[in-house]
Write an enzyme that holds these catalytic residues in place. Structure first.
Site, PDB file in Angstrom:
ATOM      1  N   ASP A  21       0.842  -1.196   0.000  1.00 30.23           N
ATOM      2  CA  ASP A  21       0.000   0.000   0.000  1.00 30.23           C
ATOM      3  C   ASP A  21       0.875   1.244   0.000  1.00 30.23           C
ATOM      4  O   ASP A  21       2.038   1.189   0.350  1.00 30.23           O
ATOM      5  CB  ASP A  21      -0.815   0.064   1.299  1.00 30.23           C
ATOM      6  CG  ASP A  21      -1.907  -0.976   1.340  1.00 30.23           C
ATOM      7  OD1 ASP A  21      -2.103  -1.645   0.329  1.00 30.23           O
ATOM      8  OD2 ASP A  21      -2.543  -1.095   2.409  1.00 30.23           O
ATOM      9  N   LYS A  41      -3.218   4.185  -3.489  1.00 32.07           N
ATOM     10  CA  LYS A  41      -4.027   5.193  -4.172  1.00 32.07           C
ATOM     11  C   LYS A  41      -3.263   6.445  -4.567  1.00 32.07           C
ATOM     12  O   LYS A  41      -3.441   6.979  -5.619  1.00 32.07           O
ATOM     13  CB  LYS A  41      -5.148   5.669  -3.249  1.00 32.07           C
ATOM     14  CG  LYS A  41      -6.203   4.676  -2.954  1.00 32.07           C
ATOM     15  CD  LYS A  41      -7.395   5.436  -2.426  1.00 32.07           C
ATOM     16  CE  LYS A  41      -8.390   4.583  -1.674  1.00 32.07           C
ATOM     17  NZ  LYS A  41      -7.953   3.826  -0.563  1.00 32.07           N
ATOM     18  N   MET A  55     -10.323   6.777   8.071  1.00 32.11           N
ATOM     19  CA  MET A  55     -10.756   7.293   6.761  1.00 32.11           C
ATOM     20  C   MET A  55     -11.902   8.263   6.978  1.00 32.11           C
ATOM     21  O   MET A  55     -12.901   8.235   6.261  1.00 32.11           O
ATOM     22  CB  MET A  55     -11.216   6.132   5.852  1.00 32.11           C
ATOM     23  CG  MET A  55     -10.080   5.188   5.504  1.00 32.11           C
ATOM     24  SD  MET A  55     -10.637   3.742   4.586  1.00 32.11           S
ATOM     25  CE  MET A  55     -11.191   2.688   5.909  1.00 32.11           C
TER      26      MET A  55
HETATM   27  N1  SAH Z   1      -5.262  -1.212   8.151  1.00 31.05           N
HETATM   28  C1  SAH Z   1      -5.000   0.129   8.604  1.00 31.05           C
HETATM   29  C2  SAH Z   1      -6.104   1.077   8.235  1.00 31.05           C
HETATM   30  C3  SAH Z   1      -6.233   1.296   6.770  1.00 31.05           C
HETATM   31  S1  SAH Z   1      -7.496   2.448   6.379  1.00 31.05           S
HETATM   32  C4  SAH Z   1      -4.765   0.124  10.113  1.00 31.05           C
HETATM   33  O1  SAH Z   1      -4.992  -0.906  10.763  1.00 31.05           O
HETATM   34  O2  SAH Z   1      -4.332   1.139  10.630  1.00 31.05           O
HETATM   35  C5  SAH Z   1      -6.605   3.928   6.203  1.00 31.05           C
HETATM   36  C6  SAH Z   1      -6.890   4.857   7.346  1.00 31.05           C
HETATM   37  O3  SAH Z   1      -6.131   4.477   8.481  1.00 31.05           O
HETATM   38  C7  SAH Z   1      -6.493   6.278   7.100  1.00 31.05           C
HETATM   39  O4  SAH Z   1      -7.499   6.958   6.390  1.00 31.05           O
HETATM   40  C8  SAH Z   1      -6.337   6.813   8.501  1.00 31.05           C
HETATM   41  O5  SAH Z   1      -7.592   7.100   9.051  1.00 31.05           O
HETATM   42  C9  SAH Z   1      -5.769   5.627   9.215  1.00 31.05           C
HETATM   43  N2  SAH Z   1      -4.291   5.667   9.316  1.00 31.05           N
HETATM   44  C10 SAH Z   1      -3.427   4.756   8.859  1.00 31.05           C
HETATM   45  N3  SAH Z   1      -2.160   5.100   9.165  1.00 31.05           N
HETATM   46  C11 SAH Z   1      -2.236   6.257   9.853  1.00 31.05           C
HETATM   47  C12 SAH Z   1      -1.269   7.114  10.461  1.00 31.05           C
HETATM   48  N4  SAH Z   1       0.032   6.855  10.401  1.00 31.05           N
HETATM   49  N5  SAH Z   1      -1.715   8.223  11.086  1.00 31.05           N
HETATM   50  C13 SAH Z   1      -3.031   8.512  11.149  1.00 31.05           C
HETATM   51  N6  SAH Z   1      -3.972   7.726  10.604  1.00 31.05           N
HETATM   52  C14 SAH Z   1      -3.593   6.619   9.963  1.00 31.05           C
END
Ligand code: SAH
Length: 445
Positions: A230, A252, A362
């Protein structure tokens, strides 16, 4: 080579431990774990020649240097191997630093000269050798006879073992999936051939800070031939992959449209079918808004072996990064993880009750709506909120506010990185939370 390495079989044999105290205790325990019959001599006097002669090995952990030296001398006269703690000069053997993985044991020696160096090397090797390596050795041992009977030809048998121990069967044992490994092994024996090497590991890369990778994630990234990742996965983490590993971004951002999910799944299947070790590297945890569920369905349907490695999900990383307790006996007794981008625009149904924490993933587009819904349901508009962007990364940014102002806060403070919204009383306890909210928190408490 100053010392000749050997592995002693002490099972049922006598090991004499001279001296009292922590080190003597630890030594006695380690010897007992190896099956030795441990005899302790804790007095200030010397062990008798008979005591020494009846031992297969002597360890001296005595505090008194004179007692230690005299014991070593007597043992040497009796020709019993003797080790005196921290005294290689009067020992007839030295103790290596040990990495213990059951039947697999690595002993590191530095000629007794630099124990600290030996310990450092041990730490490196420990990282290299999976925790369940001993179980893998046991697994192989259990099948040894059957494989020998089923595959009498030596070369064919060796090839089978090589493919088992370097392939998906071994990976499944290392991941704690022994039942699956067992079934695959029985099939391999029946067909007289191990399954092809292809396997997919769904690996959680955590929120960004490479130090938040799990030990297993790091090992699998280092071993991967293909890394399908990703955008959320930081370059620091990708840099752990081999230089010749094929890296395929499917995220994306960076101006590209994201790879459709079906195409990602087809990629996983194709590379695994070609016999490659594939790591599907995802931000956070694969099973928290990571489409891990869809991907394993596709792998199951295609008959591709896989494992899942959890990662630190965004809310856990972000909370730790700003000292924000997600639950608290006085302020929050539940934690809800919700997405702002549910399919068909469905807004998650969630409770608006106080004293709970909501993590909105998100959620920048949906934040205002979600806040509205919570307030309509009765949640206090003054409930503190935080928006954490690029959590755990060097460019982390945090904005604090209240539920009432969440919509504006998100609009005003929007960079390009992933952002997480946290709503709840405990946000007031975070590092950097405004005084006003903290004071309010104190009033509520
Ligand atoms: N599988 C991931 C989530 C993926 S969806 C997990 O477990 O964290 C993507 C969303 O995750 C983003 O839109 C944001 O809301 C959050 N996210 C992922 N990494 C982040 C980070 N370093 N800081 C803040 N939000 C994060």
């Amino acid at each position: 080579m100053r010392h000749f390495p050997i592995f002693l079989d002490l099972c049922g044999r006598t090991a004499l431990v001279v001296g009292a105290g922590e080190r003597a205790e630890a030594k006695a325990a380690a010897l007992a774990a190896a099956g030795a019959a441990v005899v302790r001599h804790e007095g200030a006097d010397l062990p008798t020649p008979e005591q020494l002669r009846s031992a297969s090995v002597v360890f001296v952990c005595a505090g008194d240097p004179a007692q230690a030296a005299a014991t070593a001398e007597r043992a040497t006269v009796e020709r019993v191997p003797v080790n005196v703690v921290d005294r290689p000069d009067i020992s007839t053997f030295v103790m290596p630093a040990i990495v213990d993985r059951g039947d697999v044991v690595v002993a590191i020696g530095t000629g007794g000269a630099a124990p600290v160096l030996a310990r450092r090397i041990r730490a490196r090797i420990q990282q290299l050798l999976p925790e369940r390596l001993g179980r893998l050795a046991g697994f192989a041992a259990r099948f040894r006879g059957t494989v020998k009977a089923a595959v009498p030809d030596f070369d064919q048998r060796r090839r089978l073992w090589e493919r088992v121990l370097a392939g998906p069967i071994a990976e499944q044992v290392l991941a704690g999936r022994e039942a699956e490994a067992q079934a695959a092994m029985v099939e391999a024996i029946n067909r007289r051939e191990a399954p092809p090497a292809g396997i997919v590991h769904l690996v959680g890369a955590g929120p960004g800070d490479p130090e938040l990778l799990t030990v297993r994630a790091l090992r699998l990234i280092e071993e991967a031939e293909v890394v399908i990742h990703d955008d959320l996965v930081s370059p620091d983490i990708l840099s752990h992959a081999r230089v010749d590993a094929l890296r395929i971004p499917v995220g994306k951002r960076q101006g590209r449209p994201s790879t459709p999910q079906a195409e990602i799944e087809a990629l996983l299947v194709r590379h695994a079918r070609a016999g490659r070790r594939v790591v599907r590297l995802k931000g956070g945890d694969p099973f928290v808004f990571g489409r891990g569920g869809e991907e394993i369905e596709a792998l199951r349907a295609a008959g591709i072996p896989f494992t899942v490695v959890p990662g630190i999900t965004a809310v856990l990383g972000c909370a730790a990064a700003i000292d924000l307790p997600l639950t608290h006996r006085d302020h929050a007794s539940a934690l809800t993880l919700v997405t702002g981008e549910g399919r068909a625009g469905a807004r998650p149904a969630m409770s608006a009750a106080p004293h709970q924490t909501v993590a909105l993933y998100m959620g920048t587009r949906a934040a205002a709506d979600v806040a509205q819904g919570l307030m309509a349901g009765g949640r206090d508009p003054e409930t503190p909120v935080a928006v954490i962007e690029n959590g755990t990364r060097p460019d982390q940014r945090v904005a604090f506010g209240t539920l009432r102002g969440l919509g504006d806060l998100v609009r005003a403070d929007r960079g390009n990185g992933p952002a997480l919204v946290v709503i709840g009383e405990t946000v007031a306890l975070a590092r950097g939370a405004p005084e006003a909210t903290s004071a309010r928190q104190a009033a509520c408490a």
